[in-house]
Design a protein around this motif. Structure first.
Motif, short mmCIF file in Angstrom:
data_model
loop_
_atom_site.label_atom_id
_atom_site.label_comp_id
_atom_site.label_asym_id
_atom_site.label_seq_id
_atom_site.Cartn_x
_atom_site.Cartn_y
_atom_site.Cartn_z
N GLN A 128 5.48 4.01 -5.39
CA GLN A 128 6.91 3.97 -5.69
C GLN A 128 7.11 4.79 -6.96
O GLN A 128 6.56 4.47 -8.01
CB GLN A 128 7.38 2.53 -5.88
N GLU A 145 9.12 6.73 -2.03
CA GLU A 145 8.21 5.67 -1.61
C GLU A 145 7.25 6.28 -0.60
O GLU A 145 7.67 6.73 0.48
CB GLU A 145 8.96 4.49 -1.01
N LEU A 146 5.99 6.34 -0.96
CA LEU A 146 5.02 7.09 -0.17
C LEU A 146 3.86 6.19 0.25
O LEU A 146 3.15 5.64 -0.60
CB LEU A 146 4.46 8.26 -1.00
N PRO A 147 3.65 6.02 1.56
CA PRO A 147 2.50 5.25 2.02
C PRO A 147 1.22 6.07 1.92
O PRO A 147 1.26 7.30 1.88
CB PRO A 147 2.85 4.95 3.48
N GLU A 157 0.83 -1.21 0.00
CA GLU A 157 0.00 0.00 0.00
C GLU A 157 0.86 1.26 0.00
O GLU A 157 0.71 2.16 0.82
CB GLU A 157 -0.96 -0.01 1.20
N ARG A 158 1.77 1.30 -0.97
CA ARG A 158 2.68 2.43 -1.11
C ARG A 158 2.86 2.80 -2.58
O ARG A 158 2.83 1.93 -3.45
CB ARG A 158 4.06 2.12 -0.51
#
Length: 650
Positions: free
Chosen positions: A380, A425-427, A377-378
């Motif tokens: 990229q 990389e972002l949740p 659940e990120r």
């Protein structure tokens, strides 16, 4: 649609489908999802969003590698994309040259290729049809399929797709078929990315005549024909053209005196098609080249970039093209109809040429790759700066599921000869927006705006269904004896007949507006709670491997993650402490602990990528009602503590 019928036939021939790779100049996403995907899966065409979600679930479960490649400048991100099929935008200028075939920012990614692989073998298709409704249902097109049966054909297909994978930062699969059968000299797959160029192969035997079907032509046909004659070392090469005419009136080319000279020498003539055109057809989009001994079916137009012809003088720029060259001794007369009288009236005016000319959108000065990994659940995000000047600041990226914009920072790569994006990389706190919106947007606050499609990775973890409330989930567990059917769960996103989103089940109701009676213990009995959790524990205990456990923890409707979310939703929405909510938190927390214990017990380590999601499977203990006596509070705490310490590993 004849092309769709042929496609279905080839799907049947390869058996259980493993790979479907599609290339096109332009695409219509809804056409691909509505017609091609059901054919691949052997399902009925979808009508509602839930039908598309159902197809996506089947696609994920079967593990079919389906992907689409097209020119990045002609992707329309605002199309209503409803599945996770990856659509890759190709940047032709970043493809390596193939000897004298070179690419630039003027090049187009123009091939129309279909690769099908199944347990019974592989088939390759190529021709003139784009992946659009017009291409498959309204135009007159030519398209052919050939079995992938020889070593040379398989190697040519590998040499075509491998650079495309590299271009979009994907890894070419190591298990691509390697064949050892002898070469079939009758058919070859010819493309711009490797091997001898198209015209070199077509003119190998120095033909004296050539017939061509094409909807698009060089602006100056006479100069192009002279270049063809020089290339073929055949000054008397006779060219017969079967053009598509705009509204059955004029060619997409301008008149000049050189045309009259070629015609007077018997070296150029225009012809009607030998096939009667269906009045319902939008245009004859077929591209076909015929010499006395060879037939070429593919994407090659009668233009310098489209045929990869090296021009006399000036720097060359070529399109990426592909198709079949087939040994065919049939006479050219079978491919041309009645000759048209050559006159200026058959050609477009300068104004008409401007109206018909292709308008290539200005691409952003960077290649951006935005991937959402459903397993972790990120987002990229990676990218390469392709602008001619050094990177500019101020570009910000907007993503569904993130409330804030993300600044793009460019740095020199390790070799110092290019600029790349600092990997991000972002949740996300919620995946709900990604069930509807699959595009991103980049802007700089100065009027620049660009959109692109998100690539969805590991969509098997994409939870499209869930129960409408906690009671529905617990009821399903009890009534089914521990394994509720997925059909009991509603789709998280639904549409009306016009495609407008109606319901987002998860979070569709503001917790502050939920009426008080929904949070009382009377709406779910204690017996139902304890019985459902008992069934869930048995279900987890029966998991045979890490993959099955992850399926019940994160993927299927009613999974443990959903149970945790609904538990938290109920507790947070309660206006006062509730004894039932306390029991609920204890039961769900113990299920989470039991699942983690099972994960440690099963062979293998499971997926490292889901480690954070496993850690998040926890429910905070809510307060007990103040009216409870201290003795009862102590007994409850002791009882659940004892159960936790004595709990058997499941």
């Amino acid at each position: 649609m004849k092309l769709l019928s042929a496609f279905k036939k080839r799907i049947d021939e390869v058996g259980t489908v493993q790979r479907v790779w599609l290339t096109s100049f332009v695409i219509n996403i809804e056409f691909i999802e509505t017609y091609l995907l059901p054919a691949i899966l052997g399902m009925d065409p979808p009508k509602l969003r839930m039908d598309y979600e159902g197809m996506q679930q089947v696609l994920s479960e079967r593990g079919i590698d389906i992907r689409v490649f097209c020119d990045k400048r002609f992707i329309e991100p605002d199309q209503n994309k409803r599945t996770a099929i990856p659509v890759h935008g190709i940047s032709p200028e970043r493809l390596l040259p193939n000897d004298e075939v070179v690419f630039s920012e003027r090049s187009l990614f123009h091939p129309k290729v279909i690769y099908l692989q199944g347990e019974k073998g592989s088939v390759l298709g190529s021709g003139s049809a784009n992946l659009t409704v017009d291409g498959w249902g309204r135009n007159q097109e030519v398209f052919s399929y050939m079995p992938l049966a020889s070593e040379s054909m398989a190697e040519s297909v590998r040499n075509f797709f491998s650079p495309l994978f590299t271009n979009v930062q994907e890894r070419f699969p190591e298990d691509f078929p390697v064949l050892s059968q002898p070469e079939d000299s009758g058919v070859s797959f010819c493309h711009s990315l490797a091997g001898r160029s198209f015209l070199t192969r077509l003119f190998e035997n120095a033909p004296g005549e050539l017939a061509v079907w094409s909807p698009y032509f060089s602006r100056d046909i006479s100069s192009y024909v002279r270049n063809l004659q020089n290339f073929a070392d055949a000054p008397n090469l006779r060219v017969q053209l079967v053009p598509d005419r705009v509204e059955n009136q004029h060619l997409r080319s301008e008149w000049n005196q050189g045309l009259a000279e070629l015609h007077g020498q018997g070296l150029l003539s225009l012809h009607q098609s030998p096939i009667k055109r269906d009045d319902r057809s939008f245009m004859t989009h077929a591209k076909l080249w015929k010499t006395p001994d060879r037939l070429a079916i593919g994407s090659w137009n009668f233009t310098q970039p489209g045929s990869n012809l090296i021009p006399d003088g000036g720097s060359p720029s070529h399109n990426v093209e592909a198709g079949f060259i087939i040994s065919d001794p049939s006479p050219l007369t079978e491919f041309v109809g009645e000759e048209l009288p050559l006159s200026e009236a058959l050609f477009a005016t300068t104004e008409q040429m401007e109206q018909e000319s292709l308008r290539v959108p200005e691409p952003p000065p960077f290649d951006l790759r935005v991937v959402f990994d459903w397993q972790i659940e990120r987002f990229q995000i990676s990218g390469v700066w392709v602008g001619k000047s050094e990177p500019e600041g101020g570009f910000e990226l907007k993503l569904p599921g993130l409330s804030h914009s993300v600044k793009l920072q460019w740095v020199a790569d390790s070799r110092g000869d290019a600029f790349v994006l600092e990997d991000l990389e972002l949740p996300v706190s919620s995946t709900r927006p990604l069930l509807v919106n699959r595009s991103y947007e980049v802007g700089n606050g100065l009027g620049f705006s660009s959109k692109g499609l998100i690539i969805e990775k590991r969509p098997i973890f994409r939870r499209a269904q869930q129960y409408e409330d906690l009671r529905g989930l617990l009821d399903a567990l009890v009534l089914s004896g521990g394994e509720p059917p997925a059909d009991d769960a509603a789709y998280r996103v639904q549409e009306d007949d016009d495609g407008q989103v109606l319901v987002d089940v998860l979070g569709s109701v503001d917790t502050d507006l939920v009426s008080e009676h929904q949070h009382q213990s009377t709406d779910i009995s204690y017996f139902r709670l304890f019985s459902a959790c008992h069934h869930y524990k048995e279900l987890l205990s029966n998991c045979q491997d890490q993959r099955e456990l992850e399926y019940w923890a994160f993927i299927r409707p009613g999974c443990l993650q959903e149970l945790v979310e609904k538990t938290e939703y109920r507790i947070e929405g309660s206006s006062s402490p509730s004894l039932f909510n306390w029991f609920l938190s204890q039961e769900v927390s113990q299920l989470c602990s039991a699942a983690r214990a099972k994960q440690a017990q099963l062979p293998g380590k499971g997926s490292e990528k889901t480690a954070e999601r496993w850690e998040a499977l926890i429910v905070d203990e809510p307060a007990l009602p103040p009216s409870l006596s201290d003795e009862y509070r102590a007994w409850l705490a002791g009882e659940y503590s004892r159960r936790s310490s004595n709990r058997e590993a499941i």
